[in-house]
Design an enzyme around this catalytic site. Structure first.
Site, PDB file in Angstrom:
ATOM      1  CD  GLU A   1      -2.665   1.327   2.739  1.00 54.39           C
ATOM      2  OE1 GLU A   1      -2.660   2.464   3.255  1.00 54.39           O
ATOM      3  OE2 GLU A   1      -3.036   0.196   3.172  1.00 54.39           O
ATOM      4  CB  CYS A  35      -3.772   4.940   3.489  1.00 58.73           C
ATOM      5  SG  CYS A  35      -5.396   4.104   2.793  1.00 58.73           S
TER       6      CYS A  35
END
Length: 211
Positions: A1, A35
């Site tokens: 990620e 995130c």
């Protein structure tokens, strides 16, 4: 990620109470360990002095604790000691570069767990590391701008762009932001966090997502 450095733009015509609440919610959700948490805030200079007390009040009032023992909390712990130390290093580095600490700025003293105080940093400038590198914790660095073009340039000045947001009552400007902010998603007048029951790449009310 890939990590994100999600920016939030607060224009002079924004509903400042809504903006402060949305940015606050986006910063402390999951203790800042998402995130697409709000990672940096750009406030138009003409409303900066009105906006700042609102976000600081919310950050100071955050209910922090062990969610397995206490109900109705706003924020829990960081994942481990290394993450707390990383957050502290980011805050200390920003202060060393000239940012001013308004609230928070330290690990919380608790018997167990890795808790970090909700933190607001002001007088931040675009050349500071904290405006470019992901914090992944409950820290809000705030900078000011004069024109939308200036805010747009600072928004796009980062390596990875997952989510972003703009707070304004000017729909034309909001649509322009969605086109010119180089991020995967741009949210209008709400926190940048997709609805759990939704999916990426959708248009819903004043939420605009772009893939």
């Amino acid at each position: 990620e890939l990590g994100g450095k999600a920016p939030a733009i607060v224009m002079a015509d924004a509903d400042l109470d809504l903006a402060a609440r949305a940015i606050y919610n986006s910063r402390v959700i999951n203790s800042g360990q998402v995130c697409n948490n709000a990672e940096r805030v750009y406030v138009q200079k003409s409303v900066y002095k009105k906006f700042l007390p609102k976000i600081v009040e919310l950050m100071k009032a955050t209910r922090v604790g062990d969610p397995s023992k206490i109900k109705d909390l706003d924020m829990g712990p960081q994942i481990n000691l290394a993450q707390v130390e990383s957050i502290q290093a980011a805050v200390d580095g920003a202060i060393k570069e000239g940012a001013k600490l308004v609230c928070g700025g330290h690990r919380m003293k608790t018997e167990k767990g890795f808790f970090y105080e909700p933190t607001v940093l002001v007088d931040c400038t675009q050349d500071m590391r904290i405006m470019h590198e992901e914090i992944f914790g409950p820290v809000l660095p705030i900078a000011t701008f004069e024109t939308f073009e200036e805010a747009l340039e600072m928004d796009n000045d980062c390596d990875y762009g997952l989510t972003s947001s703009i707070f304004t009552q000017n729909l034309d400007l909001a649509m322009r932001a969605c086109k010119e902010i180089k991020f995967g998603e741009t949210y209008i007048n709400r926190e940048h966090f997709e609805c759990m029951q939704g999916f990426h790449g959708r248009l819903f009310g004043f939420e605009v997502a772009r893939i």
